[in-house]
Design an enzyme around this catalytic site. Structure first.
Site, PDB file in Angstrom:
ATOM      1  N   ASP A  96     -24.372 -29.542  24.152  1.00  0.00           N
ATOM      2  CA  ASP A  96     -23.280 -29.674  24.734  1.00  0.00           C
ATOM      3  C   ASP A  96     -23.015 -31.216  24.649  1.00  0.00           C
ATOM      4  O   ASP A  96     -24.046 -31.883  24.819  1.00  0.00           O
ATOM      5  CB  ASP A  96     -23.417 -29.027  26.109  1.00  0.00           C
ATOM      6  CG  ASP A  96     -22.096 -28.785  26.638  1.00  0.00           C
ATOM      7  OD1 ASP A  96     -20.825 -29.285  26.117  1.00  0.00           O
ATOM      8  OD2 ASP A  96     -22.099 -28.002  27.679  1.00  0.00           O
ATOM      9  N   SER A  97     -21.827 -31.593  24.978  1.00  0.00           N
ATOM     10  CA  SER A  97     -21.177 -32.975  24.940  1.00  0.00           C
ATOM     11  C   SER A  97     -21.969 -33.832  26.151  1.00  0.00           C
ATOM     12  O   SER A  97     -22.220 -34.975  26.153  1.00  0.00           O
ATOM     13  CB  SER A  97     -19.872 -33.179  24.726  1.00  0.00           C
ATOM     14  OG  SER A  97     -19.438 -32.867  26.139  1.00  0.00           O
ATOM     15  N   GLY A  98     -21.941 -32.923  27.446  1.00  0.00           N
ATOM     16  CA  GLY A  98     -22.266 -33.569  28.420  1.00  0.00           C
ATOM     17  C   GLY A  98     -21.200 -33.890  29.352  1.00  0.00           C
ATOM     18  O   GLY A  98     -21.556 -34.293  30.363  1.00  0.00           O
ATOM     19  N   PHE A 100     -19.498 -31.952  30.897  1.00  0.00           N
ATOM     20  CA  PHE A 100     -19.662 -30.877  32.050  1.00  0.00           C
ATOM     21  C   PHE A 100     -20.547 -31.876  33.181  1.00  0.00           C
ATOM     22  O   PHE A 100     -20.376 -31.823  34.162  1.00  0.00           O
ATOM     23  CB  PHE A 100     -19.983 -29.878  31.711  1.00  0.00           C
ATOM     24  CG  PHE A 100     -20.275 -28.691  32.888  1.00  0.00           C
ATOM     25  CD1 PHE A 100     -18.940 -28.075  33.169  1.00  0.00           C
ATOM     26  CD2 PHE A 100     -21.356 -28.533  33.333  1.00  0.00           C
ATOM     27  CE1 PHE A 100     -19.241 -26.899  34.402  1.00  0.00           C
ATOM     28  CE2 PHE A 100     -21.474 -27.698  34.522  1.00  0.00           C
ATOM     29  CZ  PHE A 100     -20.560 -26.805  34.951  1.00  0.00           C
ATOM     30  N   GLN A 228      -9.642 -26.461  27.008  1.00  0.00           N
ATOM     31  CA  GLN A 228      -9.691 -26.459  28.656  1.00  0.00           C
ATOM     32  C   GLN A 228      -8.345 -25.803  28.869  1.00  0.00           C
ATOM     33  O   GLN A 228      -7.742 -25.253  28.216  1.00  0.00           O
ATOM     34  CB  GLN A 228      -9.645 -28.042  28.773  1.00  0.00           C
ATOM     35  CG  GLN A 228     -11.258 -28.476  28.711  1.00  0.00           C
ATOM     36  CD  GLN A 228     -12.384 -27.660  29.596  1.00  0.00           C
ATOM     37  OE1 GLN A 228     -11.841 -26.891  30.523  1.00  0.00           O
ATOM     38  NE2 GLN A 228     -13.642 -28.001  29.463  1.00  0.00           N
ATOM     39  N   ASP A 303     -23.779 -19.230  25.709  1.00  0.00           N
ATOM     40  CA  ASP A 303     -24.944 -19.911  26.405  1.00  0.00           C
ATOM     41  C   ASP A 303     -24.938 -19.909  27.859  1.00  0.00           C
ATOM     42  O   ASP A 303     -23.948 -19.756  28.378  1.00  0.00           O
ATOM     43  CB  ASP A 303     -25.062 -21.381  26.042  1.00  0.00           C
ATOM     44  CG  ASP A 303     -24.152 -22.487  26.528  1.00  0.00           C
ATOM     45  OD1 ASP A 303     -24.596 -22.739  27.754  1.00  0.00           O
ATOM     46  OD2 ASP A 303     -23.031 -22.628  26.124  1.00  0.00           O
ATOM     47  N   CYS A 341     -37.852  -1.750  28.609  1.00  0.00           N
ATOM     48  CA  CYS A 341     -37.802  -3.159  27.755  1.00  0.00           C
ATOM     49  C   CYS A 341     -39.002  -3.284  26.898  1.00  0.00           C
ATOM     50  O   CYS A 341     -40.134  -2.821  27.288  1.00  0.00           O
ATOM     51  CB  CYS A 341     -38.030  -4.308  28.941  1.00  0.00           C
ATOM     52  SG  CYS A 341     -37.908  -5.844  28.407  1.00  0.00           S
TER      53      CYS A 341
END
Ligand SMILES: [Zn+2]
Length: 418
Positions: A96-98, A100, A228, A303, A341
């Site tokens: 992720d670009s960062g 956020f 966005q 994610d 599970c």
């Protein structure tokens, strides 16, 4: 430039919906989609080794450029021959670009407003990036403070591309401007326009950096544009149209969503984005319903750090709903966390043992709980993928959600059948 960075093939479409299965091929392996991308923010999936991540079925992880830029520093990761070698994960890695984190953590430093809040209450003016919040945006980039030590930093879209290329992940995200849920419509529009200008700058710098990689005999890397537009239908459609016309390898869908918002927001965007490119829902919420709704409306990868975060707090997923393993009722419950599970924890340990480890603050408790929750989510997405292939998606969705939430509660996820 040779463009062989990322290949995506749609293998099956589910009639009457935007759902599809596919295969993403990167220089470090393939991802069968839909897929859950395991959260590995600081180049680690908290409490798990990369072998444990692979063993529970994790195909790929997502690291965060903001965190890695601050610590240990992107140059350190480059010197280690890239993030795959650095953390010993052999599969495809997203970053992720960062963007956020620059906004949310920068604003959170010294109790500024939290941009990640779901709240729509409060004074909209607080959401604009004021001096007191220590984050300010210009067309050039963002001034913010490190959440670690408060030091002043400045990041441009070009910087974000350089950092992600040093880290060497397979799939990068464009640097975007995050708006708070409290932002007014005018500000959302302004931030979206800036995000689009930044997307062009990201793409241009990204292509230059890939040219250099290829000249040096290194692997090229892929870039996703990030859509966005907050909750505004008009803006989401403008954003998807703008980015869809550019030469990105795929797309991220940014913003913070409640489960009920996923179906509309994601559909507005995915009806417009070119359907031969992959779409990633960035930082989805913590609800299993999000997975079904996202897939139904055309999301290929997700994610989320919630499965491990919740696990560390003792909140464990079961097919009959979430339980808190710290409750005293589990003290002498010698059954697995979930009988259905197939994870390492459920095969070998009981609720009573995990309860004991959690109450005694033993670290193994966090690992066993994280293995279970990650496996639960990874397996659910794997089963959603199979249900698209064999045409049983809606049957599986109904059975899963009615059992997990209860019949009445599950209904809210069925109001908007596409
Ligand atoms: Zn389990």
């Amino acid at each position: 430039m040779m463009k062989n960075t990322l290949n995506f093939v749609v293998t099956k479409k589910l009639d009457g919906t935007l759902a599809r299965t596919g295969i993403i091929t990167t220089p470090n392996g393939t991802i069968e989609t839909p897929a859950f991308i395991v959260g590995g923010t600081q180049a680690t999936v908290k409490t798990l080794t990369p072998e444990q991540v692979l063993e529970l079925g994790g195909q790929s992880i997502l690291v965060n450029a903001y965190h890695l830029m601050l610590r240990p520093g992107a140059e350190i990761i480059k010197a280690a021959s890239g993030v795959h070698k650095f953390m010993n994960f052999t599969g495809p890695i997203f970053s992720d670009s960062g963007g956020f984190q620059v906004f949310s953590l920068g604003m959170a430093y010294k109790k500024g407003i939290d941009a990640t809040s779901h709240s729509t209450k409060g004074d909209a003016s607080q959401a604009v990036h004021s001096k007191s919040q220590l984050t300010s945006v210009t067309d050039e980039g963002v001034h913010f403070r490190s959440h670690l030590d408060g030091s002043k930093l400045f990041m441009t879209p070009e910087d974000s591309m350089e950092i992600q290329h040093l880290i060497g992940s397979d799939i990068h995200m464009c640097f975007d401007e995050l708006t708070s849920p409290l932002s007014g419509r005018d500000y959302v529009k302004k931030a979206m326009d800036r995000t689009h200008e930044w997307a062009d700058r990201c793409l241009s710098r990204h292509n230059e950096l890939n040219d250099t990689h290829l000249k040096n005999g290194e692997k090229s890397q892929a870039l996703f544009g990030v859509v966005q537009g907050a909750r505004e239908e008009e803006f989401r459609k403008i954003s998807a149209t703008f980015l869809g016309q550019r030469d990105f390898d795929g797309f991220g869908i940014g913003g913070v969503f409640e489960p009920e918002e996923i179906s509309s927001t994601v559909r507005w965007v995915n009806e417009i984005l070119p359907d031969y490119k992959p779409r990633h829902l960035l930082g989805m919420g913590s609800q299993p319903a999000d997975l079904f709704l996202g897939v139904q409306y055309g999301v290929d990868t997700f994610d989320c750090v919630a499965p491990t975060r919740q696990a560390r707090n003792g909140a464990l997923f079961t097919y009959d709903g979430r339980i808190n393993i710290k409750n005293s009722e589990y003290k002498n419950d010698f059954t697995p966390i979930d009988k259905g599970c197939d994870c390492y924890t459920c095969k070998n340990y009981t609720r009573a043992y995990v309860h004991h480890l959690m109450m005694a603050n033993e670290i193994l408790g966090l690992t066993l709980a994280s293995i279970h929750n990650e496996r639960f989510v990874v397996r659910t997405v794997d089963e959603i993928r199979e249900s698209i292939k064999n045409g049983s998606f809606f049957k599986y969705k109904k059975e899963f959600l009615e059992r997990y939430y209860g019949k009445n509660d599950a209904k809210r996820f069925f109001n908007s059948i596409y």
